[in-house]
Design a protein around this motif. Structure first.
Motif, short mmCIF file in Angstrom:
data_model
loop_
_atom_site.label_atom_id
_atom_site.label_comp_id
_atom_site.label_asym_id
_atom_site.label_seq_id
_atom_site.Cartn_x
_atom_site.Cartn_y
_atom_site.Cartn_z
N UNK A 23 0.82 -1.21 0.00
CA UNK A 23 0.00 0.00 0.00
C UNK A 23 0.85 1.26 0.00
N UNK A 24 1.99 1.24 0.66
CA UNK A 24 2.90 2.39 0.65
C UNK A 24 3.37 2.66 -0.77
N UNK A 25 3.80 1.58 -1.46
CA UNK A 25 4.27 1.73 -2.85
C UNK A 25 3.15 2.23 -3.75
N UNK A 26 1.94 1.81 -3.47
CA UNK A 26 0.80 2.21 -4.30
C UNK A 26 0.41 3.67 -4.07
N UNK A 27 0.39 4.12 -2.82
CA UNK A 27 -0.15 5.44 -2.49
C UNK A 27 0.91 6.52 -2.24
N UNK A 28 2.10 6.14 -1.83
CA UNK A 28 3.08 7.16 -1.42
C UNK A 28 4.27 7.28 -2.34
N UNK A 29 5.01 6.21 -2.54
CA UNK A 29 6.28 6.31 -3.24
C UNK A 29 6.59 4.97 -3.90
N UNK A 30 6.56 4.93 -5.21
CA UNK A 30 6.83 3.67 -5.92
C UNK A 30 8.28 3.56 -6.36
#
Length: 189
Positions: A23-30
């Motif tokens: 979810x972090x990669x999806x919403x914040x920083x990929x």
């Protein structure tokens, strides 16, 4: 804003570590250096990532707090914060120690002094740590006029504390499950 709050540590239950990562990669920083999952306590933690995810059980392991302090976080997000309800548990003690150490600073403070012998008045600058549990700070010195030993004290509430270096966001759906004292550790943090 994302850039002002990164260098971030996210403490989660071990079962949700990879879900948080996704979810972090999806919403914040990929980006490749966006987030790093810290697995195990013996491994080297590479610097340079925007955020790190750690299992909340791992923070209480030997040496982990010291490793985390080296990364100099600006924000800590604690998921399921009610899991830190027992102040005697290793993970609760480690989290409290982490916040105490990361937010400790040395403050310069002017303390007024009066010689009891010659009544000479002056000020001296002392260094006070804001992580002390004492309510006052004392200072022994010698009078510049008559060289008599002089004692001064200042109370902590008179010393203006700086803003915390590391912010915290506690996430929980059930802050108090059984007793109100379970909420002591999250409120203390």
């Amino acid at each position: 804003e994302y850039s002002t709050m990164t260098h971030c540590l996210i403490l989660v239950k071990s079962a949700t570590t990879w879900q948080w990562h996704r979810e972090y990669k999806r919403w914040c920083d990929s980006l490749p250096l966006g987030i790093f999952v810290i697995e195990g306590t013996k491994n080297w933690i590479p610097p340079g990532f925007s955020s790190y995810i750690l299992s909340m059980d791992s923070i209480g392991r030997d040496g982990m707090v010291d490793k985390l302090l080296e990364l100099n976080f600006k924000l800590v997000i604690v998921d399921e914060a009610h899991s830190f309800k027992n102040s005697e548990s290793r993970r609760s003690q480690a989290l409290m120690q982490f916040f105490k150490q990361i937010n400790s600073v040395e403050l310069k403070h002017d303390i007024p002094l009066v010689c009891q012998l010659c009544r000479h008045q002056w000020e001296e600058t002392i260094t006070v740590k804001n992580d002390d549990t004492k309510t006052f700070t004392s200072h022994n010195t010698f009078c510049p006029s008559c060289n008599a030993q002089t004692y001064g004290r200042t109370y902590k509430e008179r010393i203006e504390a700086p803003e915390r270096k590391c912010k915290v966001i506690l996430l929980t759906g059930t802050p108090i499950v059984n007793r109100a004292d379970e909420y002591f550790v999250p409120l203390n943090i």
